[in-house]
Design a protein around this motif. Structure first.
Motif, PDB file in Angstrom:
ATOM      1  N   GLU A  64      10.664  43.410   1.790  1.00 12.93           N
ATOM      2  CA  GLU A  64      11.700  43.587   0.776  1.00 12.93           C
ATOM      3  C   GLU A  64      11.875  42.370  -0.129  1.00 12.93           C
ATOM      4  OE1 GLU A  64      13.660  41.877   4.471  1.00 12.93           O
ATOM      5  OE2 GLU A  64      12.139  43.401   4.022  1.00 12.93           O
ATOM      6  N   SER A 187       3.040  48.444  -5.517  1.00 15.08           N
ATOM      7  CA  SER A 187       4.432  48.498  -5.072  1.00 15.08           C
ATOM      8  C   SER A 187       5.114  49.756  -5.579  1.00 15.08           C
ATOM      9  CB  SER A 187       5.209  47.272  -5.575  1.00 15.08           C
ATOM     10  OG  SER A 187       5.481  47.398  -6.964  1.00 15.08           O
ATOM     11  N   ARG A 188       6.225  50.079  -4.962  1.00 13.46           N
ATOM     12  CA  ARG A 188       7.003  51.238  -5.424  1.00 13.46           C
ATOM     13  C   ARG A 188       7.480  51.035  -6.850  1.00 13.46           C
ATOM     14  NH1 ARG A 188      11.448  53.195  -1.165  1.00 13.46           N
ATOM     15  NH2 ARG A 188      11.882  54.473  -2.989  1.00 13.46           N
ATOM     16  N   ALA A 209       2.738  46.305   0.499  1.00 16.03           N
ATOM     17  CA  ALA A 209       3.200  47.637   0.895  1.00 16.03           C
ATOM     18  C   ALA A 209       2.088  48.384   1.617  1.00 16.03           C
ATOM     19  CB  ALA A 209       3.658  48.427  -0.324  1.00 16.03           C
ATOM     20  N   ASP A 213       4.314  53.629   2.629  1.00 15.91           N
ATOM     21  CA  ASP A 213       5.319  53.320   1.606  1.00 15.91           C
ATOM     22  C   ASP A 213       4.906  53.869   0.247  1.00 15.91           C
ATOM     23  OD1 ASP A 213       6.938  51.818   3.380  1.00 15.91           O
ATOM     24  OD2 ASP A 213       5.637  50.083   3.110  1.00 15.91           O
TER      25      ASP A 213
END
Length: 237
Positions: A64, A187-188, A209, A213
């Motif tokens: 995170e 990444s998201r 990630a 994810d």
């Protein structure tokens, strides 16, 4: 489904291996800011989701951590409460200077891959939450800046991911409709930006990630960008 006409890449964790590039560099930056006080440096690391590790071994980022997908200003904002002698502008400047000097570890050999994609007629872009200036330094050092039709950082005037502004600016600059563009990221934030722009999305595993994810947000998850030619060939089979 429309044929793929363009690819827009994230930089850190996509064009470059995130762990190999930034973990040891981050330890050096934090030790410098802490004036070589390791206890202070560990507190700085905790503020940005980074475990300092031992000298010579780099460290590691929590999944995170804002460093993974955040802008330099977001990261600086987390550090400033622990650096009373600094202000935002000075800290951002220092971080940008140091980032530009960070040796980049290419996820795969970039020049042959990107040259091949261009030879196939694809438009190429970079959308990073890094600042534009150090991003261009990194791409120039890899001898690939000239292969991109568009390069934007968070400070280029189009916003930052997960907002779609950078991606839509790429489509406009190249004359492509978003449906023909693929966003490639680790990444998201990258994939959410791609979806918001109306683009197809691919995840890669050269960031932090995992496949679990990325998979809910991506059409496919590839081990690295070296798998792109095979994926693209399958789209026209």
């Amino acid at each position: 489904m429309a044929a793929v006409a363009g690819l827009i890449f994230d930089k850190d964790g996509t064009l470059y291996d995130f762990q190999a590039t930034w973990c040891a560099w981050s330890r050096g930056l934090l030790m410098e800011l802490a004036e070589q006080d390791e206890r202070h440096a560990r507190a700085l690391g905790a503020a940005i989701g980074y475990e300092l590790g031992e000298a010579g071994a780099g460290g590691r980022f929590a999944p995170e951590s804002p460093v993974i997908a955040g802008t330099v200003e977001i990261i600086a904002g987390r550090l400033l409460p622990h650096l009373p002698a600094w202000d935002m502008a000075a800290l951002v400047d220092r971080m940008n200077v140091r980032a530009a000097l960070a040796p980049q570890t290419e996820a795969v050999p970039l020049r042959p891959l990107l040259a091949g994609l261009r030879a196939d007629g694809l438009k190429l872009g970079v959308a990073t939450n890094d600042s534009e200036a150090p991003a261009r330094v990194h791409l120039t050092a890899s001898e690939v800046e000239d292969l991109f039709d568009f390069i934007a950082g968070f400070d280029s005037g189009f916003g930052a991911k997960p907002a779609p502004g950078q991606l839509l600016a790429f489509a406009e600059a190249t004359g492509l409709v978003p449906e023909t563009v693929v966003m490639v990221g680790d990444s998201r934030h990258d994939l959410e930006a791609g979806r918001a722009a109306g683009m197809r999305c691919l995840g890669v595993l050269t960031g932090l990630a995992g496949a679990d994810d990325l998979a809910p947000h991506a059409e496919a998850v590839l081990p690295d960008i070296g798998a792109l030619p095979r994926w693209l060939a399958a789209q026209t089979a």
